[in-house]
Design an enzyme around this catalytic site. Structure first.
Site, short mmCIF file in Angstrom:
data_model
loop_
_atom_site.label_atom_id
_atom_site.label_comp_id
_atom_site.label_asym_id
_atom_site.label_seq_id
_atom_site.Cartn_x
_atom_site.Cartn_y
_atom_site.Cartn_z
N GLU A 26 0.84 -1.21 0.00
CA GLU A 26 0.00 0.00 0.00
C GLU A 26 0.87 1.26 0.00
OE1 GLU A 26 -2.22 0.53 3.60
OE2 GLU A 26 -3.69 1.86 2.66
N LYS A 29 -9.55 2.38 -2.15
CA LYS A 29 -9.73 1.82 -0.81
C LYS A 29 -11.13 2.14 -0.31
CE LYS A 29 -7.19 2.03 3.64
NZ LYS A 29 -5.83 2.33 4.15
N CYS A 49 -5.87 -2.56 2.24
CA CYS A 49 -5.61 -2.47 3.69
C CYS A 49 -6.83 -2.66 4.60
CB CYS A 49 -4.91 -1.15 4.01
SG CYS A 49 -4.13 -1.18 5.64
#
Lengths: 383, 383
Positions: free
Chosen positions: A118, A195, A232
């Site tokens: 990430e 995300k 994540c």
């Protein structure tokens, strides 16, 4: 990293005698994953360049009507090579160089799809809540330097590249996003994925910088397999994994940045659960090392201001739909994990366990729609 | 059981030296769970009655406005005490006696809520696909012998009893259900909860006997905490856990029957993932031992007809919302796991990680509703 255990798996192997170790691995990991034989030149290059190189393989049963669909994925975990107060452009260039030398080894290992960690072009500076210089690491997903760099890699090595960056979205007011750019092995940009779930926990002050993704759950049909990127914090949300899977993903990457004291006991659980629940492969990746900042910051825990957010524990691994998994990469070193998988395993496990068939998604669509209403009455039975 | 590893945790403790063991436990289990000091009389009774007795505790931080909400739960795992071809009524009576002596020890340990294993009054005979005599084990949830027996226990010991049985539903055509009856510590029946997801995997031919539960996701507000029962195969379905949690469950029991070759590498993952994802305690329970049947049956794997479905591996445990867990009970012996928990931990962890706040359930309600449509077009991006 002084005092950090290098790897859980190495520790088990060091102490537990072979006959019990096999049973321990069966219970913990679903058995011993097949080791890949990697080229000697790749192994020695990795050693010279000071990163760990591991290879494992997952097999499927032969079928009559489908050939095996073998793909090799590469997971890259790394430290930041320069101090965080180095000039932005210099830090980015150093990261490009580091990744370039790891990708070269991945190519020697026949990797078809590679994924970086990430926000791989920068320190994970969101703990500071400072805007400059960190927001200067943001780039256009479409024509930023890093995307161009990845396009070159993709063409050169005939490799799909998943490149998670901090995105600057100029055509929508210059907003920032936490975005993965997916680049085809042809060098073309296939698309991007943002995300979907943003943390507000401990030092992970990311909602200060960017909002929840607005692109849904795209999956990318590449020459080697259908992939998705769950970035994540989305790892903690079973519905996020589910939607990528319902859109057809057979491999879901999970580029991450997370530290030992916060999440390490969750790390072996969540992505592996997602592989099981969705009959797919999952590939969690975590950065390595401790990143120091010049200006001290607090952590919302009443403690004194300090200069780092703790140890990023690496431990990148791949989980298979049958519940088995590879050992993790090191907790302390840069590394490349090469995993060969026969994607036919996904449908084979799905036909065996039937979690989609028995999932009753229609009922849950209705129930969730009820549950989010302000007037929702929980189904509580009292005496 | 010859050749079966007694317990993963005992094996780790035997071989790994203390300094590394602490780190291994932190990574694998989120740390060392506090051991409960149980009464000597209880420990010696358990030994006399030949079952394992273990106790652990989970703590929460002190708060200003809420007192600690301490509850002790008991998880019971057991073998069937008599051969499967013994008369039905005799088998049931023997199981009642076995459970009675375990519950007596649970009461000595101050247990407030106890849960037995799935279909606890019978062998797990659904592998046979035979109807008689197995369907004779079915009972009314409201006034069957087993419910009356549990009501007596509940009153005697001031204990909430969760009693998973094979239910005969006389007022709806005499259909069968896989049902947990929840009995208040007053002795009153609080209600029942039915297995929502039914397996069609390996020897688990349960859809031959009963259908998917039609009662949704009830939770039961008891004097000691708000509980729910996710029966067996529902463990594999993250949405099932989620709905119990959205209805307010702080403790979700998962009475199960599952065997080593099928699911053992999934066992430590799924219920623990549910505790993490939903900020609650989860309590998976599995029966123990191998159950033999007079008539041979096949397993849908091309193998020869045989007389048992393999080893039920016990390993019952409790997972906490912070991602930590207790060690598992034995893989081979009857056992009672007593776990003290401060339920305040649920909201504390929820406020820390915010998975409900960041869950975007409205988006998922819409997306799931789309995904179940026959005309659904997956979000696939092609070059």
């Amino acid at each position: 990293m002084a005092g950090e255990l290098e790897s859980l798996e190495l520790c088990l192997e060091r102490y537990i005698p072979p006959q019990d170790l096999a049973e321990v691995k069966r219970i913990l990991y679903g058995g011993e994953t097949r080791k890949l034989s990697l080229p000697v030149a790749a192994l020695s290059s990795a050693q010279e360049r000071d990163f760990e190189l591991q290879g494992y393989g997952f097999d499927a049963a032969p079928e009559q009507l489908r050939r095996p669909r073998i793909v090799r994925v590469g997971l890259v975990q790394n430290k930041i090579p320069l101090p965080t107060d180095t000039a932005v452009a210099v830090q980015v260039a150093a990261l490009h160089r580091r990744i370039e030398e790891i990708v070269e080894v991945a190519a020697m290992c026949g990797v078809n799809i590679i994924c970086f960690q990430e926000a791989w072009t920068m320190p994970f500076a969101f703990c500071t809540r400072e805007k400059l210089p960190w927001t200067e690491f943001a780039e256009s997903a479409e024509d930023g330097l890093t995307t161009k760099f990845c396009q070159e890699l993709a063409k050169k090595y005939d490799m799909v590249v998943v490149s998670p960056i901090l995105e600057r979205d100029e055509i929508h007011g210059g907003t920032l996003w936490n975005t993965a750019v997916v680049i085809s092995n042809s060098g073309a940009i296939l698309g991007k994925s943002r995300k979907n779930h943003i943390p507000r926990v401990g030092d992970f002050n990311e909602s200060t910088y960017y909002m929840e993704g607005n692109m849904g759950h795209p999956v990318f049909q590449t020459q080697f397999g259908t992939i998705a990127v769950n970035i994540c914090f989305g790892r903690h949300h079973p519905l996020n994994w589910l939607m990528y899977s319902l859109n057809g993903a057979e491999i879901i990457f999970n580029p991450s940045a997370t530290i030992g004291t916060l999440s390490e006991s969750l790390w072996p659980i969540e992505a592996r659960n997602a592989a099981i629940a969705n009959h797919c492969f999952t590939c969690p990746i975590n950065r390595v090392g401790t990143e120091y900042y010049k200006n001290a910051f607090t952590s919302g825990d009443g403690g004194k201001a300090h200069h780092d957010l703790g140890h990023f524990y690496g431990s990148s691994y791949v989980a298979a739909p049958d519940g088995s998994r590879t050992p993790g990469l090191s907790r302390t070193r840069d590394g490349l994990l090469v995993v060969e998988m026969d994607l036919n395993l996904c449908r084979q496990v799905s036909d065996k366990w039937n979690f989609k068939m028995t999932g009753r998604f229609e009922m849950y669509a209705d129930k969730l729609a009820e549950a989010v209403q302000p007037c929702f009455t929980p189904n509580i039975i009292r005496e």
